[in-house]
Design an enzyme around this catalytic site. Structure first.
Site, short mmCIF file in Angstrom:
data_model
loop_
_atom_site.label_atom_id
_atom_site.label_comp_id
_atom_site.label_asym_id
_atom_site.label_seq_id
_atom_site.Cartn_x
_atom_site.Cartn_y
_atom_site.Cartn_z
N ASN A 7 0.91 -1.23 0.05
CA ASN A 7 0.08 -0.11 -0.08
C ASN A 7 1.05 1.24 -0.22
O ASN A 7 1.56 1.43 1.01
CB ASN A 7 -0.89 0.01 1.20
CG ASN A 7 -1.73 1.40 1.22
OD1 ASN A 7 -1.82 2.04 0.49
ND2 ASN A 7 -2.65 1.17 2.43
N ARG A 93 -2.50 -2.38 -3.43
CA ARG A 93 -3.80 -1.60 -3.30
C ARG A 93 -3.69 -0.34 -3.95
O ARG A 93 -2.71 0.26 -4.08
CB ARG A 93 -3.88 -1.24 -1.83
CG ARG A 93 -5.11 -0.34 -1.50
CD ARG A 93 -5.00 -0.21 0.10
NE ARG A 93 -6.47 0.65 0.33
CZ ARG A 93 -6.42 2.12 0.57
NH1 ARG A 93 -5.25 2.91 0.38
NH2 ARG A 93 -7.67 2.77 0.65
N HIS A 182 -13.20 2.03 0.07
CA HIS A 182 -13.06 0.92 1.14
C HIS A 182 -13.73 -0.39 0.46
O HIS A 182 -14.25 -1.37 1.23
CB HIS A 182 -13.90 1.14 2.33
CG HIS A 182 -13.09 2.40 3.14
ND1 HIS A 182 -13.87 3.23 3.88
CD2 HIS A 182 -12.00 2.51 3.45
CE1 HIS A 182 -13.31 4.01 4.46
NE2 HIS A 182 -12.03 3.69 4.19
N ARG A 243 -12.17 15.15 7.33
CA ARG A 243 -12.76 15.71 6.09
C ARG A 243 -14.17 16.23 6.52
O ARG A 243 -15.07 15.58 7.46
CB ARG A 243 -13.11 14.61 5.24
CG ARG A 243 -11.55 14.04 4.63
CD ARG A 243 -11.66 12.73 3.62
NE ARG A 243 -10.40 12.37 3.25
CZ ARG A 243 -10.16 11.15 3.18
NH1 ARG A 243 -10.92 10.36 3.68
NH2 ARG A 243 -8.86 10.71 2.73
N GLY A 333 -15.00 1.74 14.24
CA GLY A 333 -16.00 0.89 14.28
C GLY A 333 -15.66 -0.33 15.12
O GLY A 333 -16.93 -1.11 15.73
N GLU A 385 -8.24 -5.73 5.14
CA GLU A 385 -8.02 -5.22 3.75
C GLU A 385 -6.84 -6.15 2.91
O GLU A 385 -6.88 -6.66 1.81
CB GLU A 385 -8.12 -3.88 3.54
CG GLU A 385 -9.25 -3.02 3.93
CD GLU A 385 -8.98 -1.68 3.98
OE1 GLU A 385 -9.32 -0.94 3.13
OE2 GLU A 385 -8.49 -0.97 4.94
#
Length: 409
Positions: A7, A93, A182, A243, A333, A385
């Site tokens: 990544n 990625r 995502h 953001r 989460g 991921e």
């Protein structure tokens, strides 16, 4: 055989090595990062079964930095892997594939050319991703290289979900539409959440809340993404760490009468969200502590943050004609019971009944959080991921018919 997942960011490289044997699910054996690319020095950190290492390197670009990472992984004397990594496959990625890429693809010169054409859609992320691909192909010319796109999972969205109310020419000529992000996380969570609840993903209305510093909410119906909160860029949707999320476009016109484009860009991406409202932090743990101590702005920031996610859950339940399962993933989460509770409070009428004891005792591990007998399931999934990227790369390279979602179950 090993699969290396890379990544690449603008100034960093994150990596993870997976060991593959007998077509079983890949097992992570080493991981790490190289930060400070482009600066006066870089810092390489890694850990594996033999231990950890951290060292400073002279100034590095992506090419030199990735070469240093691969040399370390392949050298048994580095103290990471006892036999060194036999890297046969590299999964990259890649943030934005536009409409050109609907699944993982083997990297070829033509694919690189098409990825370059997507740079205007992700001017910060795609150039770094491409630097990593070029550097890895040079360092590992004998390996199979596979690009896995964040946006690919959402290419099943119908046009009513991805089109903006703008002149058609902007979509047709410039690709301006909702793409979503995502995707690898969503694909992993889809399979894992279905397994936890005993549901068939092909017959489930699922809402995936990937909540961290970046936030996305995705409606998945019968195994396919039908809507998602993030848009052409990751800025749209629920409010995030720094953001702004959804915003009246008129605000942008107002701001740009007094500020430069770069100033507004930085404000919306780096100085807004939780940080902007609280004025102190974008760390949810710090904000919860401050709110408990009476800090009103921190409490307001968290209220907006969770309210926006709640609204998306309601909207996507309406879009799918109901909801069978809500899954939480991502750093916040997975680890913040108070945030999950704030989001779900008031949604009991939809069958989303959170068990407070299960929620508070989750420990960030995969588990069901809903009360027994609830009309819909609530689950926590510790997303992976990198594993999903490794699975995608392995399946494509081996020309396997393996279902990449069910394979992780």
């Amino acid at each position: 055989m090993n699969v290396l997942v890379i990544n690449c960011g603008s100034s960093s490289i994150k990596f993870k090595v997976f060991q593959v044997s007998d077509e079983k699910v890949p097992v992570a054996v080493a991981q790490g990062s190289l930060s400070g690319l482009g600066g006066s020095r870089a810092v390489l950190e890694a850990q594996g079964p033999l231990g950890r290492t951290k060292k400073e390197l002279p100034a590095q670009d992506h090419g030199a930095g990735l070469s240093a990472v691969i040399r370390m992984l392949q050298d048994p004397a580095s103290g990471i892997l006892s036999q060194g990594a036999d890297i046969k496959i590299v999964g990259h990625r890649t943030v934005h594939g536009g409409e050109r890429f609907t699944s993982a693809v083997a990297v070829t010169p033509e694919v690189i050319k098409q990825m370059e054409a997507c740079i205007p859609l992700a001017p910060i992320h795609n150039p770094a991703n491409l630097e990593g691909i070029r550097a890895a192909r040079n360092a590992l010319p004998g390996a199979a290289h596979v690009a896995v796109f964040d946006t690919a999972f959402h290419q099943t969205m119908p046009d009513r979900a991805f089109l903006y109310g703008l002149p058609w020419s902007l979509y047709e000529d410039h690709g301006i539409r909702r793409y979503g992000f995502h995707g690898s996380s969503c694909r992993y969570v889809l399979g894992r959440a279905a397994k936890l609840t005993g549901r068939d993903p092909e017959q489930t209305r699922m809402i995936i809340c990937h909540i961290g510093n970046g936030v996305s909410v995705t409606a998945v119906q019968d195994g396919s993404s039908v809507d998602t909160s993030t848009g052409m860029t990751p800025m749209e949707g629920a409010m995030m760490g720094t953001r702004c999320g959804d915003l009246d476009p008129g605000v942008l016109l107002h701001l740009m009468r007094e500020q430069t484009l770069d100033q507004v860009d930085r404000m919306l991406n780096n100085d807004s969200g939780l940080l902007g409202i609280s004025g102190t932090s974008n760390d949810v743990r710090e904000l919860l502590e401050a709110a408990d101590s009476g800090n009103k702005r921190c409490a307001q920031a968290l209220d907006v943050y969770t309210y926006r996610i709640k609204k998306y859950i309601g909207a996507y339940a309406a879009a799918m004609g109901g909801v069978d399962l809500v899954a939480f993933a991502g750093g916040v989460g997975e680890n913040s019971a108070p945030i999950r509770q704030m989001i779900l409070t008031g949604l009991e009428f939809m069958g989303l009944c959170l068990d407070s004891d299960r929620n508070s005792a989750s420990g960030g591990q995969d588990r069901i959080l809903s009360r027994d007998g609830s009309g819909a399931d609530i689950v926590l999934v510790r997303t992976d991921e990198e594993l999903m990227i490794a699975m995608e790369a392995l399946a494509l390279t081996k020309n396997s018919s393996m279902d990449r979602s069910s394979a992780i179950l």
